[in-house]
Design an enzyme around this catalytic site. Structure first.
Site, short mmCIF file in Angstrom:
data_model
loop_
_atom_site.label_atom_id
_atom_site.label_comp_id
_atom_site.label_asym_id
_atom_site.label_seq_id
_atom_site.Cartn_x
_atom_site.Cartn_y
_atom_site.Cartn_z
N GLU A 89 105.55 -42.25 89.75
CA GLU A 89 106.01 -43.40 90.24
C GLU A 89 107.46 -43.51 90.66
OE1 GLU A 89 104.13 -47.19 88.34
OE2 GLU A 89 104.98 -45.98 86.85
N HIS A 108 112.48 -48.45 84.82
CA HIS A 108 111.30 -49.00 85.06
C HIS A 108 110.56 -48.61 83.68
CE1 HIS A 108 107.16 -49.59 85.55
NE2 HIS A 108 106.77 -48.16 85.60
N HIS A 110 107.45 -50.36 80.84
CA HIS A 110 106.23 -51.02 80.44
C HIS A 110 106.53 -51.99 79.13
CE1 HIS A 110 104.10 -47.29 82.16
NE2 HIS A 110 104.77 -48.18 83.30
N HIS A 178 101.45 -54.34 84.46
CA HIS A 178 101.99 -52.95 84.60
C HIS A 178 103.33 -52.96 83.75
CE1 HIS A 178 103.24 -49.46 87.17
NE2 HIS A 178 103.58 -49.18 85.83
ZN LIG Z 1 104.72 -47.69 85.41
#
Ligand SMILES: [Zn+2]
Length: 247
Positions: A89, A108, A110, A178
């Site tokens: 990603e 980033h 979760h 996500h």
């Molecule tokens: Zn992710």
């Protein structure tokens, strides 16, 4: 590989080891705070080359070391891969750096308490002064609108561009089913926002459980708080850093 020459991109030059240490610390802090788990990542823009960014090789954030940090161009091609596994990603980072010259650090995650707001009609809104950066109504990127049925990962430039477009000029974007992305002008600001986005999600769920209408921060209040020039990100950063040093 560079499309034009077929060779890897050139390096933006050496980076102060203290800057790399802060990037490693950011990964460990966010794992310690329960924002990152075995997944998720933090990057910074190369301090000496706006067209490059720095991101760990594919590894759990809590166990990253300085030698794991790799350099990429904004198309997310590695400068010197050395056979290392890369985060699938990484396009999140490259495409946001392309779209937002003011952004120099990206998280980033979760982070778990935030995810329900990405899959329900309940909007994540600023409930506490420490999360005024959420402004009024946090945008939510649905990859299904960008590319139909996928495995929900940001696997290419198209997905990354769609995410960057939904982020717009904001500091936080949710990712449906996500996680989320938080950005900042520096790594301390991005880490602060990632932690307090999770805290805000928890507080909002608690307020909703109590029942009745919720008095969120007004956009004017958010503007006054985020417009402060004396916000001290150094203070919590020093505390978070001391916790990981003691572990
Ligand atoms: Zn992710």
């Amino acid at each position: 590989m560079n499309d034009q020459t077929g060779s890897p991109p050139r390096s933006g030059g050496p980076v102060d080891p203290a800057v790399i240490d802060d990037l490693v610390a950011a990964n460990c802090i966010l794992a310690d705070q329960g924002v990152l788990d075995g997944y998720g990542h933090v990057s910074i823009r190369h301090p000496g080359a706006a067209g490059r960014y720095l991101l760990s090789r594919s590894k759990a954030p809590a166990i990253i070391a300085a030698e794991d940090i790799m350099e990429y161009d904004l198309d997310s091609n590695p400068v010197d891969q050395q056979g290392r596994l890369m985060y699938i990603e990484r396009y999140i980072h490259g495409e946001i750096y392309k779209a937002r010259p003011d952004v120099n650090a990206i998280v980033h995650s979760h982070s778990p308490t935030v995810i329900p707001y990405s899959v329900t009609t309940v909007k994540l809104r600023p409930i506490c002064h420490t999360s005024a950066f959420l402004k009024h109504d946090v945008p939510n990127f649905d990859i299904r609108d960008c590319d139909g049925m996928t495995d929900l990962l940001i696997r290419n430039e198209k997905h990354g561009r769609g995410l960057a477009r939904t982020l717009g000029e904001d500091d936080v974007v949710l990712m449906r089913g996500h996680g989320n992305v938080c950005v900042g002008a520096n790594v301390m600001a991005a880490v602060y926002r990632a932690i307090y986005t999770e805290v805000n999600a928890r507080l909002q769920a608690q307020a909703m459980a109590l029942g009745g209408p919720i008095k969120f921060l007004a956009p004017e209040e958010c503007a006054l708080i985020t417009g402060r020039t004396d916000t001290n990100f150094q203070r919590p950063w020093a505390m978070w850093k001391s916790r990981i040093a003691a572990n």
